[in-house]
Every structure is written in C-alpha cells, then in structure tokens.
Design an enzyme around this catalytic site. Structure first.
Site, PDB file in Angstrom:
ATOM      1  N   ASP A  72      -5.645   3.113   2.991  1.00  0.00           N
ATOM      2  CA  ASP A  72      -5.280   3.743   1.717  1.00  0.00           C
ATOM      3  C   ASP A  72      -6.312   4.760   1.234  1.00  0.00           C
ATOM      4  O   ASP A  72      -6.514   4.952   0.038  1.00  0.00           O
ATOM      5  CB  ASP A  72      -5.042   2.675   0.618  1.00  0.00           C
ATOM      6  CG  ASP A  72      -3.985   1.684   1.023  1.00  0.00           C
ATOM      7  OD1 ASP A  72      -3.028   2.084   1.696  1.00  0.00           O
ATOM      8  OD2 ASP A  72      -4.123   0.492   0.686  1.00  0.00           O
ATOM      9  N   LYS A  81      -4.844   9.147   3.842  1.00  0.00           N
ATOM     10  CA  LYS A  81      -4.543   9.738   5.155  1.00  0.00           C
ATOM     11  C   LYS A  81      -3.263  10.573   5.117  1.00  0.00           C
ATOM     12  O   LYS A  81      -3.178  11.616   5.737  1.00  0.00           O
ATOM     13  CB  LYS A  81      -4.396   8.626   6.214  1.00  0.00           C
ATOM     14  CG  LYS A  81      -5.660   7.808   6.405  1.00  0.00           C
ATOM     15  CD  LYS A  81      -5.444   6.670   7.379  1.00  0.00           C
ATOM     16  CE  LYS A  81      -4.532   5.589   6.864  1.00  0.00           C
ATOM     17  NZ  LYS A  81      -5.067   4.800   5.729  1.00  0.00           N
ATOM     18  N   GLY A  82      -2.270  10.062   4.357  1.00  0.00           N
ATOM     19  CA  GLY A  82      -0.980  10.761   4.288  1.00  0.00           C
ATOM     20  C   GLY A  82      -1.168  12.166   3.738  1.00  0.00           C
ATOM     21  O   GLY A  82      -0.676  13.137   4.301  1.00  0.00           O
ATOM     22  N   GLY A 116       1.456   2.519   4.409  1.00  0.00           N
ATOM     23  CA  GLY A 116       2.138   3.170   3.295  1.00  0.00           C
ATOM     24  C   GLY A 116       1.372   4.437   2.998  1.00  0.00           C
ATOM     25  O   GLY A 116       0.250   4.376   2.511  1.00  0.00           O
ATOM     26  N   HIS A 117       1.940   5.573   3.363  1.00  0.00           N
ATOM     27  CA  HIS A 117       1.242   6.849   3.206  1.00  0.00           C
ATOM     28  C   HIS A 117       1.972   7.691   2.170  1.00  0.00           C
ATOM     29  O   HIS A 117       3.151   7.993   2.334  1.00  0.00           O
ATOM     30  CB  HIS A 117       1.179   7.590   4.543  1.00  0.00           C
ATOM     31  CG  HIS A 117       0.420   6.836   5.602  1.00  0.00           C
ATOM     32  ND1 HIS A 117       0.389   7.204   6.918  1.00  0.00           N
ATOM     33  CD2 HIS A 117      -0.359   5.734   5.517  1.00  0.00           C
ATOM     34  CE1 HIS A 117      -0.359   6.352   7.595  1.00  0.00           C
ATOM     35  NE2 HIS A 117      -0.817   5.444   6.774  1.00  0.00           N
ATOM     36  N   ARG A 177       2.983 -10.590  26.798  1.00  0.00           N
ATOM     37  CA  ARG A 177       3.969 -10.056  27.756  1.00  0.00           C
ATOM     38  C   ARG A 177       5.362 -10.642  27.572  1.00  0.00           C
ATOM     39  O   ARG A 177       6.121 -10.793  28.515  1.00  0.00           O
ATOM     40  CB  ARG A 177       3.473 -10.212  29.203  1.00  0.00           C
ATOM     41  CG  ARG A 177       2.245  -9.324  29.435  1.00  0.00           C
ATOM     42  CD  ARG A 177       1.395  -9.782  30.544  1.00  0.00           C
ATOM     43  NE  ARG A 177       0.821 -11.073  30.234  1.00  0.00           N
ATOM     44  CZ  ARG A 177      -0.062 -11.703  30.990  1.00  0.00           C
ATOM     45  NH1 ARG A 177      -0.449 -11.154  32.114  1.00  0.00           N
ATOM     46  NH2 ARG A 177      -0.547 -12.874  30.643  1.00  0.00           N
ATOM     47  N   GLN A 209      -3.713   2.286   8.617  1.00  0.00           N
ATOM     48  CA  GLN A 209      -4.780   1.346   8.219  1.00  0.00           C
ATOM     49  C   GLN A 209      -6.157   2.032   8.225  1.00  0.00           C
ATOM     50  O   GLN A 209      -6.238   3.198   7.918  1.00  0.00           O
ATOM     51  CB  GLN A 209      -4.787   0.097   9.116  1.00  0.00           C
ATOM     52  CG  GLN A 209      -3.552  -0.784   8.956  1.00  0.00           C
ATOM     53  CD  GLN A 209      -2.323  -0.217   9.652  1.00  0.00           C
ATOM     54  OE1 GLN A 209      -2.359   0.106  10.822  1.00  0.00           O
ATOM     55  NE2 GLN A 209      -1.225  -0.093   8.945  1.00  0.00           N
ATOM     56  N   GLY A 233       3.236  -3.129  -3.038  1.00  0.00           N
ATOM     57  CA  GLY A 233       3.111  -3.068  -4.492  1.00  0.00           C
ATOM     58  C   GLY A 233       1.992  -3.949  -5.038  1.00  0.00           C
ATOM     59  O   GLY A 233       1.845  -4.106  -6.246  1.00  0.00           O
ATOM     60  N   ARG A 293      -4.590  -3.177  -5.545  1.00  0.00           N
ATOM     61  CA  ARG A 293      -5.686  -3.068  -4.578  1.00  0.00           C
ATOM     62  C   ARG A 293      -6.976  -3.545  -5.231  1.00  0.00           C
ATOM     63  O   ARG A 293      -7.207  -3.291  -6.422  1.00  0.00           O
ATOM     64  CB  ARG A 293      -5.847  -1.621  -4.115  1.00  0.00           C
ATOM     65  CG  ARG A 293      -4.642  -1.138  -3.338  1.00  0.00           C
ATOM     66  CD  ARG A 293      -4.764   0.347  -2.982  1.00  0.00           C
ATOM     67  NE  ARG A 293      -3.592   0.808  -2.249  1.00  0.00           N
ATOM     68  CZ  ARG A 293      -3.169   2.072  -2.238  1.00  0.00           C
ATOM     69  NH1 ARG A 293      -3.825   3.002  -2.898  1.00  0.00           N
ATOM     70  NH2 ARG A 293      -2.104   2.405  -1.548  1.00  0.00           N
ATOM     71  N   GLY A 308     -10.883  15.908  -1.766  1.00  0.00           N
ATOM     72  CA  GLY A 308      -9.652  15.782  -2.545  1.00  0.00           C
ATOM     73  C   GLY A 308      -9.983  15.646  -4.011  1.00  0.00           C
ATOM     74  O   GLY A 308     -10.802  14.817  -4.398  1.00  0.00           O
TER      75      GLY A 308
HETATM   76  P1  GDP Z   1      -3.005   6.311   2.952  1.00  0.00           P
HETATM   77  O1  GDP Z   1      -2.412   4.983   3.250  1.00  0.00           O
HETATM   78  O2  GDP Z   1      -4.363   6.485   3.516  1.00  0.00           O
HETATM   79  O3  GDP Z   1      -2.095   7.453   3.303  1.00  0.00           O
HETATM   80  O4  GDP Z   1      -3.191   6.351   1.385  1.00  0.00           O
HETATM   81  P2  GDP Z   1      -2.127   5.877   0.249  1.00  0.00           P
HETATM   82  O5  GDP Z   1      -1.048   6.890   0.167  1.00  0.00           O
HETATM   83  O6  GDP Z   1      -1.742   4.460   0.479  1.00  0.00           O
HETATM   84  O7  GDP Z   1      -3.041   5.867  -1.027  1.00  0.00           O
HETATM   85  C1  GDP Z   1      -3.724   7.001  -1.431  1.00  0.00           C
HETATM   86  C2  GDP Z   1      -3.247   7.395  -2.851  1.00  0.00           C
HETATM   87  O8  GDP Z   1      -4.130   8.350  -3.383  1.00  0.00           O
HETATM   88  C3  GDP Z   1      -1.877   8.046  -2.869  1.00  0.00           C
HETATM   89  O9  GDP Z   1      -1.242   7.697  -4.076  1.00  0.00           O
HETATM   90  C4  GDP Z   1      -2.198   9.549  -2.865  1.00  0.00           C
HETATM   91  O10 GDP Z   1      -1.183  10.328  -3.462  1.00  0.00           O
HETATM   92  C5  GDP Z   1      -3.448   9.569  -3.683  1.00  0.00           C
HETATM   93  N1  GDP Z   1      -4.423  10.631  -3.348  1.00  0.00           N
HETATM   94  C6  GDP Z   1      -4.758  11.130  -2.134  1.00  0.00           C
HETATM   95  N2  GDP Z   1      -5.791  11.999  -2.256  1.00  0.00           N
HETATM   96  C7  GDP Z   1      -6.102  12.042  -3.571  1.00  0.00           C
HETATM   97  C8  GDP Z   1      -7.094  12.721  -4.341  1.00  0.00           C
HETATM   98  O11 GDP Z   1      -7.924  13.452  -3.828  1.00  0.00           O
HETATM   99  N3  GDP Z   1      -7.107  12.468  -5.700  1.00  0.00           N
HETATM  100  C9  GDP Z   1      -6.217  11.627  -6.302  1.00  0.00           C
HETATM  101  N4  GDP Z   1      -6.307  11.442  -7.622  1.00  0.00           N
HETATM  102  N5  GDP Z   1      -5.273  10.966  -5.609  1.00  0.00           N
HETATM  103  C10 GDP Z   1      -5.223  11.174  -4.273  1.00  0.00           C
HETATM  104  P1  IMO Z   2      -2.348   2.263   5.293  1.00  0.00           P
HETATM  105  O1  IMO Z   2      -1.932   2.939   6.566  1.00  0.00           O
HETATM  106  C1  IMO Z   2      -4.244  -1.173   3.405  1.00  0.00           C
HETATM  107  C2  IMO Z   2      -3.856  -5.009   5.500  1.00  0.00           C
HETATM  108  C3  IMO Z   2      -3.020  -6.085   4.829  1.00  0.00           C
HETATM  109  C4  IMO Z   2      -3.738  -7.329   5.326  1.00  0.00           C
HETATM  110  C5  IMO Z   2      -4.139  -6.937   6.743  1.00  0.00           C
HETATM  111  C6  IMO Z   2      -3.190  -7.454   7.812  1.00  0.00           C
HETATM  112  O2  IMO Z   2      -1.424   2.536   4.138  1.00  0.00           O
HETATM  113  O3  IMO Z   2      -3.770   2.528   4.991  1.00  0.00           O
HETATM  114  P2  IMO Z   2      -0.755  -6.726   8.591  1.00  0.00           P
HETATM  115  O4  IMO Z   2       0.544  -6.683   7.839  1.00  0.00           O
HETATM  116  O5  IMO Z   2      -1.178  -5.404   9.135  1.00  0.00           O
HETATM  117  O6  IMO Z   2      -0.804  -7.801   9.612  1.00  0.00           O
HETATM  118  O7  IMO Z   2      -1.841  -7.158   7.475  1.00  0.00           O
HETATM  119  O8  IMO Z   2      -4.165  -5.520   6.775  1.00  0.00           O
HETATM  120  N1  IMO Z   2      -3.153  -3.718   5.690  1.00  0.00           N
HETATM  121  C7  IMO Z   2      -3.392  -2.620   4.956  1.00  0.00           C
HETATM  122  N2  IMO Z   2      -4.210  -2.435   3.892  1.00  0.00           N
HETATM  123  N3  IMO Z   2      -3.538  -0.136   3.908  1.00  0.00           N
HETATM  124  C8  IMO Z   2      -2.739  -0.305   4.983  1.00  0.00           C
HETATM  125  O9  IMO Z   2      -2.128   0.711   5.611  1.00  0.00           O
HETATM  126  C9  IMO Z   2      -2.603  -1.613   5.535  1.00  0.00           C
HETATM  127  N4  IMO Z   2      -1.901  -2.132   6.568  1.00  0.00           N
HETATM  128  C10 IMO Z   2      -2.259  -3.421   6.660  1.00  0.00           C
HETATM  129  O10 IMO Z   2      -3.053  -5.966   3.438  1.00  0.00           O
HETATM  130  O11 IMO Z   2      -4.926  -7.507   4.594  1.00  0.00           O
HETATM  131 MG    MG Z   3      -1.567   3.347   2.307  1.00  0.00          MG
END
Ligand code: GDP
Ligand code: IMO
Ligand code: MG
Length: 427
Positions: free
Chosen positions: A13, A16-17, A40-41, A142, A223, A301, A304, A412
């Site tokens: 989180d 990356k997205g 979740g990106h 396997r 992740q 949901g 964090r 960012g």
């Molecule tokens: P990911 O899983 O790495 O793709 O990240 P997530 O999307 O789960 O969480 C990142 C959150 O931060 C999302 O709601 C983005 O829209 C938001 N975000 C990303 N870069 C920035 C930034 O530079 N500033 C702010 N305020 N939000 C950001």
């Molecule tokens: P993105 O790509 C944050 C965490 C789960 C749990 C552990 C194992 O959005 O950054 P799993 O379902 O993978 O077996 O769960 O990893 N986890 C994440 N935490 N961002 C994610 O993805 C995650 N994908 C899995 O919360 O602790």
């Molecule tokens: Mg995420």
C-alpha cells in the site's frame, strides 16, 4: 532502458498503483508477476478513481499492454468481474495477455484460507481471505491448477480430483466442513474457459521478445518487500515473492534483462494484518496519519496500522531488491506536524542496531530510535518541482534519501497522476 521493476519497499500500500499508472503512458507492457487479488491498487485519473486487484495498473493507459505473468495466482471469477467493471467504465481491456502457466485460485482455496485463519485463532496472519496462500501451497505441492487446464476438461477433472483427495480430508475431518465436490468445481471453472481463452498467451516469449526489441517493459509488484515469503516478516507475510527476483521467476525474464528497480516508499509506514511493526503508533498521531492518509484497505476495507518512517526497513529494501531508485509517496500527508520522527535504528536488548535483524525475536523486540526532523505547515499538494517544496520538506526528503541507500527520483504530493514531483526520469 527497457525493463524496470516497480515494487513496494515496505508492507504494501505504498502507492504502487499510482506510480505504475504514472509510467503507463510511456511503457509498452505492464506485467504483474506475483500475488493475486489480495492486492488493492488505487489509481486516480482526473476525477475518476479505480481500484485494481488482479489487473496491472497499466491497463488504464491506452497503448500499454497489460500482462498477467506465470507467477500470479488468478481467481477467474475475480478477473472476469474486474474486466467487465472496467469495460463498463469505458476502459478497453481487449489487449490483456494472460499466462497459461499462471495458477488458478479455485473456490476451495478461498474456503481453506478462511477456515485456516479461523482455526489459527489469535495466531492468525490476518490474510485477505482471497485464497492466496492455499493456491500457492498447491502450486508448490504440485497439485495446483493452471490457466491452461481450463481448456481440457479431462485434465482439469483429474487435477481437481487430485487436489481434493487430500483437501477434502482436511476440510471434513480437521475443520468439520462439508467436502467439496469435484464435478461442481470443474463445472464452475469450465464456465470461465471461453471468456478467458482469447487472453491466454505465451507471455514469457512475448516479454523476452519485447525486451530484446528495446520495448519498455514494467514489472509491477503486488504487496511489498516486508511481506515477501523469503525476505519479509515470516510468518506474517504473503505467500509469494514481491521482491525484485520475483519478477524474473514470475514473468520468465532473466535478471540480466532488468535494468532498473524502483522501490515505492511511503513517507511514513503502514501495515495491514498481524505481525511486528516497530514504529507502529497506537496514539493520536497514528490516528491522524490514518485519517489524513486515508489509510483503509482497498481490498478488505480494514484500517491500516500506521507509524513513522522506518529507515532501517528502507535500507533493507534497497539491499534485498538492489534498488536503483525510490519513489517517495504521500509526503503531503505529513504536512502540519511541528516535527516528524524518523526511525534511524533499533534498540534491541540494550544494543543499537542499524540493519534489520535476521532473528525474528530480535525484530519483535526492536524499539525504534528516533531522530526528529523539523516539520512544515505549507500546503504542498500543488508543488511541481523540488524547489517548490518548503525548506523543511526538502530537508525531510534529503534526510530520508541519505538514510535509505538509493536516490529519491520522484515524490508524491497527492493521489492524482499529476500530483508528482519528478526529480530523475525513470526511463
Ligand atoms: P498500492 O497497493 O501500493 O497500489 O497502494 P494503495 O492504492 O493500496 O494505497 C495507496 C493510497 O494512497 C491510495 O489511496 C492512493 O490513491 C494514495 N496515494 C498514492 N500516492 C499518494 C500521494 O503521493 N499522496 C496522497 N495523499 N495519496 C497518495
Ligand atoms: P498491495 O498490493 C497490504 C497482507 C495481508 C496479510 C498478509 C497475508 O495493495 O500492497 P494474503 O491474503 O496475501 O495471504 O495475506 O499480507 N497483504 C497486504 N497488505 N497490501 C497488500 O497488497 C497486501 N496483500 C496482502 O493483510 O497480513
Ligand atoms: Mg494496496
């Protein structure tokens, strides 16, 4: 400069997205190489917000070919509904390429994931419940199912049978659940086959050819480094390798082809699920980071867990991934603090430690040693260049760069594509 890896440098989180989407316009292929719909990106384009789980974030950039590599675990129902959700919003997804060697998440994987967590009780991992661990376990054992199996009913039936032979014993005798019927699983999976057939391709061949032809290929990790099954905070990790080496195995591209590895690094730290987190804040500052940063999971949901920036982790991410650059995200969230603590080392049983301890009990006992950097109160969301940032925000970025072991090449300052300060080009 054809092949780049973009991955999370913390516990996921990191943004990356957004970072992938930003590069998408200048990239020919964007490839997911591990994980599944546990990711979740979030991508914000203008006034539109997209939440992607299985599809690479580059899918939103016209002209960029999205690829799901062999290392990903694919829940076909999730993939199809994600595709139709994007189609309904006018996104063309017809160019998607799906590896025939990617493993499938079957309905019983999701069930096993949930009951295992329930039975672990207070020792649970806090998984996303999407069947990720059980699907990877079957792959390694396997007895997994692969995308290509969807196109041969007889092989699919044999494989489902083989997988359920053991799993039904566990479900029925250990977890007291009803056994799963082979014919029902086969019927459900076959129901997806026709809609997926057109996407299936020899992605390894296509990607290697693309790199050899000088096309730009971006490997997008799900992740983060500390959730890596080998290099993360095991057992509180996911079941795949988000670290840079995972891009090679998960896409079938050799390490000699990778030219740049970009670590996405949040200006503070968050984590979802259970496991150690030295800089975690259980006070008003933690709550403020969660509120201002909107730190709620895109997939589940869940709130964090939030804490200050941890330079020990950032240095570790540089080491195990061979990072060439950082993309520092969410700097804007730190606006308003008078001073911002940054963890520069740990104290473990009276010793000062500056590298991530390999012993899990040491890490569980690590107490952060903080340095306090002067904060800023000016709104930075409109900053377009480094010099637009207030002096103290500049100082914060410079300090983090020095501690983390690789140049910070982008910053960012908001969720939107254009809310980014580019310092060095990634291409
Ligand atoms: P990911 O899983 O790495 O793709 O990240 P997530 O999307 O789960 O969480 C990142 C959150 O931060 C999302 O709601 C983005 O829209 C938001 N975000 C990303 N870069 C920035 C930034 O530079 N500033 C702010 N305020 N939000 C950001
Ligand atoms: P993105 O790509 C944050 C965490 C789960 C749990 C552990 C194992 O959005 O950054 P799993 O379902 O993978 O077996 O769960 O990893 N986890 C994440 N935490 N961002 C994610 O993805 C995650 N994908 C899995 O919360 O602790
Ligand atoms: Mg995420």
């Amino acid at each position: 400069m054809p092949a780049l890896v973009l991955l999370g440098a913390q516990w996921g989180d990191e943004g990356k997205g957004k970072a992938t989407d930003l590069l998408g316009g200048s990239v020919d292929y964007v490839v997911r190489y591990q994980g599944g719909n546990n990711a979740g990106h979030t991508v914000v384009v203008g006034d539109q917000k997209y939440a992607l789980h299985l599809l690479p974030s580059g899918i939103l950039s016209p002209g960029c070919v999205p690829v799901i590599g062999n290392g990903v675990v694919v829940d076909p129902s999730v993939l199809l509904s994600e595709l139709s959700g994007l189609n309904e919003r006018g996104v063309d997804t017809s160019g998607l390429l799906l590896s025939g060697n990617a493993h499938l998440i079957a309905p019983y994987h999701t069930e096993v994931d949930k009951v295992t967590e329930r039975f672990l009780g207070k020792r649970k991992i806090g998984t996303t419940g999407r069947g990720i661990g059980p699907a990877y376990a079957d792959k390694i054992n396997r007895v997994g199912l692969r995308v290509q199996d969807l196109f041969d009913e007889s092989i699919l039936t044999q494989k489902v049978e083989a997988a359920l032979d053991f799993k039904n014993q566990v479900l029925a005798k250990l977890y007291n659940r009803r056994a799963v019927r082979t014919d029902q699983v086969v019927e459900e999976l076959l129901g997806y086959a026709d809609r997926l057939r057109g996407y299936v391709a020899d992605t390894t061949l296509i990607l290697n050819d693309a790199v050899d032809e000088g096309k730009v290929v971006l490997f997008e990790g799900g992740q983060g480094t500390l959730l890596d099954v080998d290099h993360g905070t095991y057992p509180f990790v996911t079941s795949s390798n988000p670290t840079a080496g995972g891009a090679c195995t998960g896409a079938g591209v050799g390490p000699t082809k990778i030219s740049r590895v970009i670590g996405i690094l949040k200006a503070y730290t968050t984590r979802v699920g259970a496991g150690p987190f030295p800089t975690e804040l259980l006070d008003a500052d933690g709550e403020a980071l969660r509120e201002i940063g909107g730190e709620r999971g895109v997939t589940t949901g869940r709130d964090r867990r939030c804490g200050w920036f941890d330079a020990v982790i950032a240095r570790y991410a540089t080491r195990v991934n061979g990072l060439t650059d950082f993309f520092l995200t969410k700097l804007d969230v730190l606006t308003g603090w008078e001073r911002v603590p940054v963890c520069v080392a740990y104290e473990i049983e009276g010793r000062r430690v500056t590298e991530l301890p390999f012993s899990q009990s040491d890490f569980h006992h690590a107490v952060p040693v903080y340095e306090y950097l002067p904060g800023w109160s000016e709104d930075i969301t409109g900053a377009k260049s480094f010099s637009d940032l207030p002096k103290n925000a500049q100082g914060y970025v410079k300090a983090l760069e020095e501690m983390s072991g690789a140049p910070i090449s982008a910053i960012g300052v908001g969720p939107g594509r254009d809310e980014t300060i580019q310092i060095n080009s990634f291409l």
